[in-house]
Design a protein around this motif. Structure first.
Motif, short mmCIF file in Angstrom:
data_model
loop_
_atom_site.label_atom_id
_atom_site.label_comp_id
_atom_site.label_asym_id
_atom_site.label_seq_id
_atom_site.Cartn_x
_atom_site.Cartn_y
_atom_site.Cartn_z
N ALA A 184 0.82 -1.21 0.00
CA ALA A 184 0.00 0.00 0.00
C ALA A 184 0.85 1.26 0.00
N GLY A 185 1.94 1.25 0.77
CA GLY A 185 2.80 2.43 0.85
C GLY A 185 3.48 2.75 -0.46
N LEU A 186 4.02 1.72 -1.13
CA LEU A 186 4.68 1.96 -2.41
C LEU A 186 3.68 2.41 -3.47
N ALA A 187 2.50 1.78 -3.49
CA ALA A 187 1.48 2.15 -4.48
C ALA A 187 1.06 3.60 -4.29
N THR A 188 0.84 3.99 -3.03
CA THR A 188 0.45 5.38 -2.75
C THR A 188 1.55 6.35 -3.15
N LEU A 189 2.79 5.98 -2.89
CA LEU A 189 3.91 6.84 -3.24
C LEU A 189 3.98 7.03 -4.75
N ILE A 190 3.80 5.95 -5.51
CA ILE A 190 3.82 6.06 -6.98
C ILE A 190 2.68 6.96 -7.45
N GLU A 191 1.50 6.79 -6.86
CA GLU A 191 0.36 7.64 -7.23
C GLU A 191 0.69 9.12 -7.03
N PHE A 192 1.23 9.45 -5.87
CA PHE A 192 1.41 10.85 -5.52
C PHE A 192 2.69 11.46 -6.09
N VAL A 193 3.65 10.65 -6.50
CA VAL A 193 4.87 11.20 -7.10
C VAL A 193 4.69 11.43 -8.59
N PHE A 194 3.88 10.60 -9.26
CA PHE A 194 3.73 10.74 -10.71
C PHE A 194 2.56 11.62 -11.13
N ALA A 195 1.67 11.97 -10.20
CA ALA A 195 0.61 12.92 -10.56
C ALA A 195 1.14 14.35 -10.73
N PRO A 196 2.03 14.85 -9.84
CA PRO A 196 2.48 16.24 -9.98
C PRO A 196 3.15 16.59 -11.31
N PRO A 197 3.98 15.72 -11.92
CA PRO A 197 4.55 16.13 -13.22
C PRO A 197 3.48 16.37 -14.28
N ALA A 198 2.41 15.55 -14.27
CA ALA A 198 1.33 15.76 -15.23
C ALA A 198 0.65 17.11 -14.99
N ILE A 199 0.42 17.43 -13.72
CA ILE A 199 -0.23 18.70 -13.39
C ILE A 199 0.69 19.88 -13.73
N ALA A 200 1.98 19.72 -13.43
CA ALA A 200 2.94 20.80 -13.73
C ALA A 200 2.99 21.08 -15.23
#
Length: 454
Positions: free
Chosen positions: A89-105
């Motif tokens: 769960a921790g790794l999956a959440t980290l991937i979710e939250f680390v790869f969303a910001p580049p798309a938004i940026a």
């Protein structure tokens, strides 16, 4: 070294975080779903995903209030399934939250490029990282107040968008060629409905991130349910409204592969020189900024929680003099900036960088949703005496619907995105190898009763 976060956030701040984390999904990203499913197919996908999220949030709130921990899903899964459950769960959440910001940026860069055509969107994205990482480092109260203000402005702006394009809205525009393929509703249309799942999820992705501010919430057992329930209702209404009004403004196919569909939809109604258009570009940035800024808060708390528990290098759990996890904030930023500048090197399944980052982020989210619902069921059996100030309504049906739909989404995403699924699995494998090599590191981490139930 201090590793405790201070409770300073009230219900309104938490609503601002929950909605702000997501609201950029109403401004961009979702229209890629039109490209694979058509407007009608994507509407079906969106309704399916909205049902999943509504059931999920009503269920997830039980976990958040019972275990108010900065690790969010990591903490729930570790308590339910032990260290390996927490790892997944921790790794999956980290991937979710680390790869969303580049798309938004990159979307921030695209919106600014409308006003300043000579501005490289990547440089604008880099500037956004620097500004909002700094703001997050300066303190959670300042960061949350800023998040609330920009979220309210972003909600108002979406309502203004719908009002301005309403006179030009035509339902016939929305339904024209609305199914994938040229045969109307067919097997190809069904395939498009499933292929569009990542982009419908983008409408709601990261609302669960407010759980990572639970340690910093005042009276989380009362404030978090209010924030989550009002937040998901706000987002469902905005998502359906924005999609319908944008699709009915003109030729929806012109909006299906771009990062700024709302300004372009407004152009179809009011023209290129309208003051409304310029207002949308500038104020519309608030929606992107709200999510970008909020997700930085989210990923930093996930880095922090994993590092504090010994799953990542302990230095990432160090707090600044402002009582914020500054090293965790910087670590996620470095990864995101590297992703932004890799756009000329990466071509995943013919996708744009933005679409690929969205899909990667969604893979992390769906795995985390599945782990969270499994944790809910497990903890109901293993810890029936756990204090639950909010209980999932309609248990076990409501969380069961969320679990089944999330599993269906995961299967469909793997089927339609094999390359990105393989890269996601590789990230998870690297995390597992690090986990196997650092047992002593975890054994020496500070005891945390919320993770073990001790």
């Amino acid at each position: 070294m201090s590793t405790q976060l201070k409770p300073t956030l009230g219900t309104l701040h938490l609503w601002g975080i929950a909605v702000g984390l997501v609201i950029s999904g109403e401004y961009f990203g979702w229209s890629y779903g039109w490209g694979v499913a058509g407007t009608l197919g994507f509407l079906v996908t969106t309704l399916l995903v909205a049902t999943m999220y509504t059931c999920f949030i009503f269920s997830f709130t039980e976990l958040t209030t019972a275990i108010p921990h900065a690790g969010g899903p990591f903490a729930y899964s570790r308590r339910a399934f032990g260290e390996r459950g927490g790892l997944v769960a921790g790794l999956a959440t980290l991937i979710e939250f680390v790869f969303a910001p580049p798309a938004i940026a990159m979307a921030i860069g695209a919106y600014l490029n409308v006003q300043f055509p000579a501005l490289d969107p990547r440089h604008a994205a880099l500037g956004a990282y620097v500004v909002f990482m700094t703001l997050n480092i300066l303190g959670v109260s300042i960061a949350a107040t800023f998040e609330l203000v920009v979220t309210v402005l972003a909600v108002i702006e979406l309502l203004v968008f719908m009002g301005v394009v309403a006179p030009g809205f035509s339902f016939s525009n929305f339904v024209l060629n609305g199914w994938a393929g040229s045969q109307g509703f067919s097997g190809e249309a069904v395939g498009g409905i499933f292929a569009a799942i990542p982009f419908a999820i983008w409408f709601f992705l990261a609302i669960e991130g407010a759980a990572m501010a639970a340690e910093e919430a005042k009276d989380p057992k009362k404030t978090i349910p209010k924030a989550y329930v009002s937040g998901i209702l706000t987002l469902v209404v905005l998502a359906i409204g924005v999609m319908l009004f944008a699709g009915g403004a003109g030729d929806w196919k012109a909006l299906s592969g771009i990062n700024d569909p709302l300004p372009q939809a407004m152009k179809m109604v009011v023209g290129e020189n309208s003051g409304w258009l310029h207002m949308l570009v500038w104020i519309g940035l608030f929606g992107l900024v709200a999510s970008f800024h909020g997700i930085i808060l989210g990923y930093s708390r996930q880095f922090f929680a994993l590092a504090r528990a010994g799953y990542l290098p302990r230095g990432l759990a160090k707090l600044s003099r402002f009582q914020t996890p500054h090293r965790a904030i910087i670590a996620g930023g470095v990864i995101g900036i590297a992703a932004i500048y890799s756009d000329s090197l990466i071509n995943l399944q013919g996708m744009s960088l933005t679409a690929a980052m969205i899909t990667m982020s969604v893979f992390g989210a769906i795995v985390m949703y599945i782990m969270s619902m499994l944790s809910l069921f497990k903890l109901r059996r293993s810890e029936p005496e756990l204090e639950r100030s909010f209980r999932a309504p309609g248990f076990p049906l409501v969380p069961g619907i969320a679990l089944v739909l999330a599993t269906l989404c995961l299967v469909a995403m793997v089927w339609n995105n094999l390359t990105i699924a393989a890269i996601f699995a590789a990230f998870m494998a690297v995390g597992f190898i690090y986990f196997q090599l650092t047992a002593a590191h975890r054994a020496s981490a500070p005891a945390d009763a919320m993770l073990t139930g001790a």
